[in-house]
Design an enzyme around this catalytic site. Structure first.
Site, mmCIF file in Angstrom:
data_model
loop_
_atom_site.group_PDB
_atom_site.id
_atom_site.type_symbol
_atom_site.label_atom_id
_atom_site.label_comp_id
_atom_site.label_asym_id
_atom_site.label_seq_id
_atom_site.Cartn_x
_atom_site.Cartn_y
_atom_site.Cartn_z
ATOM 1 N N HIS A 194 0.819 -1.219 0.000
ATOM 2 C CA HIS A 194 0.000 0.000 0.000
ATOM 3 C C HIS A 194 0.849 1.264 0.000
ATOM 4 C CE1 HIS A 194 0.235 0.889 4.413
ATOM 5 N NE2 HIS A 194 0.211 -0.418 4.567
ATOM 6 N N ASP A 226 6.019 0.622 6.686
ATOM 7 C CA ASP A 226 4.585 0.431 6.518
ATOM 8 C C ASP A 226 4.035 1.511 5.585
ATOM 9 O OD1 ASP A 226 2.023 -0.536 6.840
ATOM 10 O OD2 ASP A 226 1.687 0.443 8.766
ATOM 11 N N GLU A 255 -5.051 2.077 2.404
ATOM 12 C CA GLU A 255 -5.150 0.842 3.200
ATOM 13 C C GLU A 255 -5.335 1.166 4.669
ATOM 14 O OE1 GLU A 255 -3.493 -2.465 5.728
ATOM 15 O OE2 GLU A 255 -2.844 -0.385 5.554
ATOM 16 N N GLU A 256 -4.578 2.138 5.167
ATOM 17 C CA GLU A 256 -4.564 2.400 6.604
ATOM 18 C C GLU A 256 -5.925 2.794 7.174
ATOM 19 O OE1 GLU A 256 -2.349 1.452 8.407
ATOM 20 O OE2 GLU A 256 -0.364 1.662 7.511
ATOM 21 N N ASP A 279 3.438 -6.541 3.344
ATOM 22 C CA ASP A 279 3.003 -5.456 4.226
ATOM 23 C C ASP A 279 3.323 -5.771 5.684
ATOM 24 O OD1 ASP A 279 1.878 -3.173 5.253
ATOM 25 O OD2 ASP A 279 -0.195 -3.839 5.058
ATOM 26 N N HIS A 331 3.385 2.294 12.801
ATOM 27 C CA HIS A 331 2.480 3.414 13.050
ATOM 28 C C HIS A 331 3.053 4.466 13.994
ATOM 29 C CE1 HIS A 331 -1.405 0.954 11.900
ATOM 30 N NE2 HIS A 331 -0.484 0.986 10.938
#
Length: 469
Positions: free
Chosen positions: A282, A294, A327-328, A353, A425
């Site tokens: 992503h 990420d 995606e997130e 991912d 994150h």
């Protein structure tokens, strides 16, 4: 796009170092395009590093449906064309936009002190001047679920937990429910706001963000995560047995609708009827750092692998690379792709991912996951130290929807997630966290898989598509 030099990373890593075999020059690929040769050559190739360094440096964070993600799509189109891929284009879709604002937290009483905090996706903002209230603490999600509304109403909920580091990252599914559903539960019980211990395995003073979605009519309230050390500090303060008052200031909120999109590129196959091998990751990221593990690393890995197959000659099947958008905040890109391409023949799908650390296990989902083709792929991966698992492959948020609607077989190349949730994150998700040698091992694994899946006359039998919901 800023033109950048194609200088290689100074890190040195050879096939001989990993496999105990002789170094194979890139020029030999065209003469010997077999999986083993391609796999070993990939261990010396820095294409993935160049892509990863480029997007994280020239674009940076890529919050979904914002101008930053739009810049990332423009960069991606230019880069994929520069790499020589065909049919490069963007398929856009609209979606709600969430944006972050100021975010502070501090204990007002009994022991005044500041805490490190980050708003969760879809959090609302606090009133002007912030929000001050007593803390209602719960050890885990189940305790919050069982609590009477009277213990929650008018308070700031704090949910504590412990998340252990695991190679397969398995605890994320269970512990992550605190972030995904905790805010809605707190809201339904009358909480003014919620803070959780970050869904992470580190002890750095950086909080972990992530998405949560308001469900069952829950009213949007401020929702945030404390860094792990700050959550532990708050827990110790609460253990003193005195009422604890917290002041929270969150400036986040929804900002209408915006545009996201999937960037698509292909290595066209010789036989249009042979189907599509879909690989991706992503493009969007959270906004606290540069989204390196990420998931810029995943994009770089699958793209570098597909390029290596393309350089070796035209494969039998088309290889499609998708840099999924959004995606997130909830898998919008995967859903959009499935809706747009459900009628096409996908013979195998997979996504990268889980960072950039080495691939250690491979799993399949197909009508017969022990079919000879799966055996050949597993055998080609074994020299990289990759074992064959027995679990069902799920594919992930991006390719899962197309697998569900078409029954396409799925492959999971599991990366070592032992340190992934230290960084996931957070503001620490930056380029320096990537080990170039492990990145190349990922590329070698995806290259070996694609060399077989895109060329072999056999294919894995599809599973029955999921019923429509």
């Amino acid at each position: 796009m800023i033109k950048r030099p194609l200088a290689r990373t100074p890190f040195l890593f050879t096939a001989a170092a990993l496999l105990g075999t002789s170094t194979i020059a890139f020029s030999a690929i065209a003469a010997s395009p077999d999986p083993a040769t391609l796999r070993e050559a990939a261990l010396q190739d820095d294409t993935a590093w160049d892509i990863l360094e480029g997007i994280t440096t020239e674009v940076g964070q890529r919050l979904a449906a914002t101008p930053a993600e739009a810049r990332a799509r423009e960069w991606a189109v230019a880069e994929l064309k520069r790499q020589g891929f065909a049919n490069v284009h963007v398929e856009t879709f609209t979606m709600p936009v969430w944006q972050r604002g100021e975010e502070t937290a501090e204990i007002v009483a009994p022991f005044p002190q500041k805490l490190a905090v980050a708003a969760l996706g879809n959090s609302s903002g606090t009133p002007a001047g912030g929000l001050t209230a007593e803390v209602a603490a719960f050890d885990g999600l189940d305790a919050l679920v069982k609590a009477p509304a009277s213990a929650v109403a008018g308070k700031i909920v704090f949910v504590n937990h412990h998340m252990a580091a695991q190679q397969d990252g398995g605890s994320y599914g269970e512990i992550g429910a605190i972030r995904r559903t905790g805010p809605s539960i707190a809201s339904q019980k009358g909480a003014l706001a919620i803070v959780i211990r970050s869904i992470g395995t580190d002890h750095h003073r950086v909080p972990h963000t992530g998405v949560q979605t308001w469900v069952n009519g829950a009213k949007a309230i401020p929702a945030a995560a404390l860094s792990v050390p700050d959550a532990e500090q708050l827990a110790r303060v609460l253990e003193r047995g005195k009422p604890v008052t917290l002041h929270l200031s969150i400036g986040a909120g929804m900002a209408g609708t915006g545009t996201s999109g999937n960037v698509i590129a292909e290595v066209p196959g010789r036989d249009p009827k042979a189907g599509i091998v879909l690989v991706g990751g992503h493009l969007d990221s959270w906004d606290l750092a540069t989204g390196t593990i990420d998931d810029a690393s995943g994009l770089a890995i699958v793209t570098a692998a597909a390029k290596r197959i393309m350089a070796a000659g035209k494969p039998r099947r088309t290889i499609r690379i998708v840099w999924f958008g959004a995606e997130e905040p909830g898998g919008f890109g995967g859903d959009a792709y499935a809706k747009a391409h459900a009628g096409e023949k996908h013979v195998l799908v997979g996504e990268s991912d889980s960072g950039a650390d080495r691939v250690w296990k491979v799993d399949f989902t197909a009508a017969d996951p022990k079919a000879p083709l799966a055996d050949r792929i597993a055998l080609a991966l074994a020299p990289l130290g990759i074992t064959r698992g027995s679990a069902r492959a799920h594919g992930g948020t991006d390719v899962g929807p197309i697998a569900q609607v078409t029954g396409a077989p799925v492959i999971d190349l599991h990366q070592d997630a032992t340190r992934y949730f230290d960084i996931h994150h957070t503001a620490d998700d930056t380029l320096d966290k990537v080990d170039p040698a492990q990145l190349r091992q990922n590329v070698a694994a995806w290259t070996a898989m694609l060399a077989i899946a895109a060329e072999d006359a056999e294919q894995l039998a599809p599973v029955a598509p999921a019923p429509e919901r």
